[in-house]
Design a protein around this motif. Structure first.
Motif, mmCIF file in Angstrom:
data_model
loop_
_atom_site.group_PDB
_atom_site.id
_atom_site.type_symbol
_atom_site.label_atom_id
_atom_site.label_comp_id
_atom_site.label_asym_id
_atom_site.label_seq_id
_atom_site.Cartn_x
_atom_site.Cartn_y
_atom_site.Cartn_z
ATOM 1 N N ILE A 56 0.824 -1.208 0.000
ATOM 2 C CA ILE A 56 0.000 0.000 0.000
ATOM 3 C C ILE A 56 0.860 1.262 0.000
ATOM 4 O O ILE A 56 0.422 2.335 -0.405
ATOM 5 C CB ILE A 56 -0.945 0.003 1.227
ATOM 6 N N LEU A 57 2.122 1.129 0.446
ATOM 7 C CA LEU A 57 3.016 2.281 0.519
ATOM 8 C C LEU A 57 3.793 2.519 -0.780
ATOM 9 O O LEU A 57 4.307 3.616 -1.007
ATOM 10 C CB LEU A 57 4.028 2.094 1.657
ATOM 11 N N ASP A 58 3.889 1.493 -1.614
ATOM 12 C CA ASP A 58 4.766 1.545 -2.787
ATOM 13 C C ASP A 58 4.593 2.789 -3.651
ATOM 14 O O ASP A 58 5.569 3.423 -4.067
ATOM 15 C CB ASP A 58 4.559 0.303 -3.666
ATOM 16 N N ASP A 59 3.342 3.109 -3.968
ATOM 17 C CA ASP A 59 3.078 4.159 -4.962
ATOM 18 C C ASP A 59 2.809 5.537 -4.363
ATOM 19 O O ASP A 59 2.396 6.452 -5.073
ATOM 20 C CB ASP A 59 1.890 3.748 -5.845
ATOM 21 N N ILE A 60 3.006 5.682 -3.061
ATOM 22 C CA ILE A 60 2.843 7.004 -2.452
ATOM 23 C C ILE A 60 3.897 7.949 -3.044
ATOM 24 O O ILE A 60 5.083 7.622 -3.093
ATOM 25 C CB ILE A 60 2.990 6.929 -0.919
ATOM 26 N N THR A 92 8.183 7.730 -6.267
ATOM 27 C CA THR A 92 7.387 6.868 -5.403
ATOM 28 C C THR A 92 8.230 6.451 -4.203
ATOM 29 O O THR A 92 9.463 6.452 -4.262
ATOM 30 C CB THR A 92 6.927 5.600 -6.138
ATOM 31 N N LEU A 93 7.549 6.090 -3.146
ATOM 32 C CA LEU A 93 8.244 5.677 -1.926
ATOM 33 C C LEU A 93 9.114 4.446 -2.180
ATOM 34 O O LEU A 93 10.216 4.323 -1.629
ATOM 35 C CB LEU A 93 7.212 5.380 -0.835
ATOM 36 N N SER A 94 8.639 3.557 -3.047
ATOM 37 C CA SER A 94 9.414 2.351 -3.348
ATOM 38 C C SER A 94 10.689 2.665 -4.119
ATOM 39 O O SER A 94 11.648 1.890 -4.090
ATOM 40 C CB SER A 94 8.559 1.356 -4.143
ATOM 41 N N GLN A 95 10.710 3.805 -4.821
ATOM 42 C CA GLN A 95 11.918 4.211 -5.533
ATOM 43 C C GLN A 95 12.957 4.791 -4.578
ATOM 44 O O GLN A 95 14.157 4.696 -4.829
ATOM 45 C CB GLN A 95 11.580 5.256 -6.605
ATOM 46 N N LEU A 96 12.475 5.362 -3.496
ATOM 47 C CA LEU A 96 13.368 6.038 -2.553
ATOM 48 C C LEU A 96 13.924 5.109 -1.471
ATOM 49 O O LEU A 96 15.031 5.325 -0.972
ATOM 50 C CB LEU A 96 12.641 7.197 -1.874
ATOM 51 N N GLY A 97 13.138 4.106 -1.099
ATOM 52 C CA GLY A 97 13.570 3.270 0.021
ATOM 53 C C GLY A 97 13.089 1.843 -0.082
ATOM 54 O O GLY A 97 12.423 1.446 -1.040
ATOM 55 N N HIS A 98 13.421 1.067 0.941
ATOM 56 C CA HIS A 98 13.063 -0.347 0.993
ATOM 57 C C HIS A 98 11.929 -0.516 2.003
ATOM 58 O O HIS A 98 12.062 -0.140 3.173
ATOM 59 C CB HIS A 98 14.290 -1.170 1.415
ATOM 60 N N ILE A 99 10.815 -1.086 1.551
ATOM 61 C CA ILE A 99 9.624 -1.205 2.381
ATOM 62 C C ILE A 99 9.432 -2.659 2.821
ATOM 63 O O ILE A 99 9.403 -3.571 1.986
ATOM 64 C CB ILE A 99 8.374 -0.722 1.621
ATOM 65 N N THR A 100 9.292 -2.879 4.120
ATOM 66 C CA THR A 100 9.114 -4.233 4.644
ATOM 67 C C THR A 100 8.082 -4.231 5.775
ATOM 68 O O THR A 100 7.706 -3.178 6.285
ATOM 69 C CB THR A 100 10.434 -4.798 5.205
ATOM 70 N N PHE A 126 7.993 -0.983 7.903
ATOM 71 C CA PHE A 126 9.166 -0.117 7.977
ATOM 72 C C PHE A 126 9.554 0.358 6.581
ATOM 73 O O PHE A 126 9.473 -0.392 5.607
ATOM 74 C CB PHE A 126 10.352 -0.854 8.604
ATOM 75 N N VAL A 127 9.964 1.608 6.509
ATOM 76 C CA VAL A 127 10.498 2.161 5.262
ATOM 77 C C VAL A 127 11.927 2.589 5.547
ATOM 78 O O VAL A 127 12.170 3.553 6.294
ATOM 79 C CB VAL A 127 9.679 3.380 4.776
ATOM 80 N N ASN A 128 12.877 1.869 4.975
ATOM 81 C CA ASN A 128 14.296 2.165 5.196
ATOM 82 C C ASN A 128 14.772 3.141 4.121
ATOM 83 O O ASN A 128 14.830 2.793 2.942
ATOM 84 C CB ASN A 128 15.113 0.871 5.140
ATOM 85 N N LEU A 129 15.110 4.357 4.552
ATOM 86 C CA LEU A 129 15.548 5.395 3.616
ATOM 87 C C LEU A 129 17.022 5.750 3.817
ATOM 88 O O LEU A 129 17.436 6.885 3.589
ATOM 89 C CB LEU A 129 14.683 6.646 3.780
ATOM 90 N N THR A 130 17.795 4.756 4.208
ATOM 91 C CA THR A 130 19.229 4.975 4.416
ATOM 92 C C THR A 130 19.896 5.521 3.160
ATOM 93 O O THR A 130 20.817 6.346 3.235
ATOM 94 C CB THR A 130 19.917 3.653 4.831
#
Length: 219
Positions: A70-74, A84-92, A100-104
């Protein structure tokens, strides 16, 4: 009077062609003729792709429970770009209660990502923990189900826009080539594109109807 007759005849021709096009079974469509007017395979592939993406979203991401998908396309606006959030970080998902959204890799986007998640109208309350965002998974309430149903509608509208953009490109291609092919061929090509557009839009509507019923069934 002559101009009126010519215009009337043209309208009659168009109505006849459209009527015949609707009555012609798919098996009898002259694809070779259509291909001489526009790229049939490309048009069908791109329209089909818009529907396939929606199906994927509905079956893998937009479920009757909150999942990481549900977070991928934000969308996050950063440095004048939309990502998109999935382009910026790793969602698990660590468990059934927390995502969790890892934006390291994109620490400068953490604050903007938190705001984007909060503003996505999904009933989520993200919490920043350094370069990681913790997102507690809320219980499925009536309000949340209605919000998810609205997200489904937005995704379906984007799919329709995608199909109509493909239609516009197909019509432009017919317009470009219409002087090099018989007039009736160009008309048949236009009608074929309109029929395909309606077919895919109808499919999107059916997918949306089924998804909204699924999401709202316990409301």
């Amino acid at each position: 009077m002559w101009k009126f007759c010519v215009r009337s005849q043209r309208l009659a021709d168009i109505l006849i062609v459209r009527t015949l096009a609707k009555r012609i079974p798919k098996a009898f469509v002259d694809r070779e003729m259509l291909q001489s007017v526009f790229d049939v395979d490309k048009l069908e592939s791109k329209m089909g792709s818009a529907v396939s993406v929606l199906k994927w979203d509905f079956t893998k991401k937009l479920l009757s429970r909150i999942t990481p998908g549900i977070l991928d396309d934000i969308i996050v606006e950063i440095d004048g770009k939309s990502m998109t959030l999935s382009q910026l970080g790793h969602i698990t998902a660590k468990n059934a209660q927390t995502m969790f959204v890892n934006l390291t890799a994109s620490p400068q986007a953490v604050g903007l990502a938190v705001k984007a998640i909060r503003d996505a109208n999904l009933g989520l309350s993200p919490l920043q923990e350094g370069s990681v965002i913790r997102v507690p998974i809320p219980k499925m309430t009536k309000e949340l189900r209605e919000q998810l149903a609205n997200v489904a509608k937005q995704k379906a509208e984007r799919a329709k826009v995608g199909v109509r953009k493909v239609r516009q490109k197909g019509m432009s291609e017919v317009k470009k080539n219409e002087k090099m092919v018989p007039q009736n061929d160009a008309r048949m090509a236009q009608q074929y594109i309109d029929n395909k557009t309606s077919q895919y839009v109808d499919e999107i509507e059916k997918l949306l109807d089924a998804k909204q019923k699924e999401l709202l069934q316990n409301c």
